[in-house]
Scaffold this active site. Structure first.
Site, PDB file in Angstrom:
ATOM      1  N   ASP A   1       0.856  -1.095   0.041  1.00 48.90           N
ATOM      2  CA  ASP A   1       0.086  -0.004   0.229  1.00 48.90           C
ATOM      3  C   ASP A   1       0.885   1.214  -0.020  1.00 48.90           C
ATOM      4  O   ASP A   1       2.108   1.118   0.140  1.00 48.90           O
ATOM      5  CB  ASP A   1      -0.993   0.086   1.251  1.00 48.90           C
ATOM      6  CG  ASP A   1      -0.081  -0.223   2.473  1.00 48.90           C
ATOM      7  OD1 ASP A   1       0.225   1.007   2.990  1.00 48.90           O
ATOM      8  OD2 ASP A   1       0.077  -1.186   3.023  1.00 48.90           O
TER       9      ASP A   1
ATOM     10  N   ASP B   1       0.572   3.689   2.516  1.00 45.07           N
ATOM     11  CA  ASP B   1       0.227   4.104   3.841  1.00 45.07           C
ATOM     12  C   ASP B   1      -0.750   5.047   3.523  1.00 45.07           C
ATOM     13  O   ASP B   1      -2.072   4.659   3.063  1.00 45.07           O
ATOM     14  CB  ASP B   1       1.650   4.717   4.319  1.00 45.07           C
ATOM     15  CG  ASP B   1       1.560   5.050   5.825  1.00 45.07           C
ATOM     16  OD1 ASP B   1       0.970   4.036   6.418  1.00 45.07           O
ATOM     17  OD2 ASP B   1       2.099   6.044   6.594  1.00 45.07           O
TER      18      ASP B   1
END
Length: 287
Positions: free
Chosen positions: A209, A211
């Site tokens: 991802d 974040d």
């Protein structure tokens, strides 16, 4: 000396079905219980020891993991090279979720309650940690990752946060200003303890991802992470298999002598219990 490779599996990697001649080994340590039983077997003819960092079923928070027991257990089973597999958040645009990062530096933002050293209680040692991973092992992992078809980022800084909550947006942008590559919750104090135990340590960081800093992408969520982890774990297994066949039997790095000049305490004043507890770690330096 027989080559034994250790693998600590992070989120999503709870077993190594590829291992042959598998057996389960329960290890007792002076520091308490490891995360789970160790799985010992062979991969491509190489002896391997596997441990799920969070325990089977993912039962342990990052701050609850008994890192000392995990590393001590690996050492007691003959491991000399330790591969850490970790899910991480990307802190750079070019590290796209699904990419592999082989970090070579760390920033520690964890809390003091994590026991980050085997030393204390009457014995003091200060290991060199300027270069916190084994360059020899890390290069091997990067090469294996490329051979497996991964998009690989060789080098970079892993910032280790305490968790278990993900970053605030302010924290995420602050960490990006440090120039870090990825963020995770588990590789510290694992890397420090591996150095004290004189193990080579390398990391396969699986980017899942962005974040919460990336305005064009959704904020990090467990659902999104789990979906991508399933794909990344397949790649991680391929990298481990490739690395196992290419790692040389004898170490040419300095990791195996990390404590040679690190122990400060006069050997005559080290408590006998500490000598017994740390015999596996410091025994050859006590004479």
């Amino acid at each position: 000396m027989e080559q034994v490779i250790g693998v600590i599996g992070g989120s999503g990697l709870y077993e190594m079905a590829e291992l042959q001649d598998m057996r389960t080994v329960s290890v007792s340590t002076p520091f308490g219980n490891p995360s789970d039983d160790f799985i010992v077997g062979t991969l491509e003819g190489v002896k391997m020891v596997f441990l799920p960092r969070h325990g089977k079923g993912h039962r342990l928070l990052p701050g609850e993991i008994n890192y000392r027991a995990n590393i001590y257990g690996m050492k007691s089973l003959g491991v000399t090279r330790l591969i850490s597999v970790s899910a991480v958040g990307s802190m750079k645009e070019e590290i796209v979720p699904g990419n592999i990062v082989i970090p070579d530096q760390f920033i520690d933002r964890t809390n003091a309650h994590r026991r980050g050293s085997f030393f204390g209680d009457g014995v003091v040692a200060h290991v060199q940690f300027a270069d916190p991973v084994c360059g020899e092992l890390s290069r091997c992992l990067a090469s294996a990752a490329r051979a497996a078809g991964a998009t690989v980022h060789e080098g970079g800084t892993y910032i280790c946060m305490e968790g278990p909550a993900f970053s605030t947006r302010a924290e995420s942008n602050l960490y990006r200003s440090f120039g870090v590559s990825v963020i995770g919750m588990t590789n510290i104090p694992e890397a420090k303890l591996a150095r004290e135990a004189e193990l080579c340590y390398g990391v396969i960081a699986l980017a899942t991802d962005y974040d919460c800093w990336h305005e064009a992408h959704e904020d990090v969520s467990v659902e999104a992470i789990v979906a991508l982890i399933k794909k990344n774990v397949t790649m991680a297994r391929a990298i481990i298999k490739g690395a196992a066949t290419s790692i040389h039997g004898y170490r040419t790095c300095q990791c195996g002598d990390s404590l040679q000049h690190a122990i400060i305490t006069d050997r005559g004043v080290i408590p006998e219990k500490v000598k017994r507890d740390l015999g596996l770690i410091i025994g050859r330096y006590l004479d």
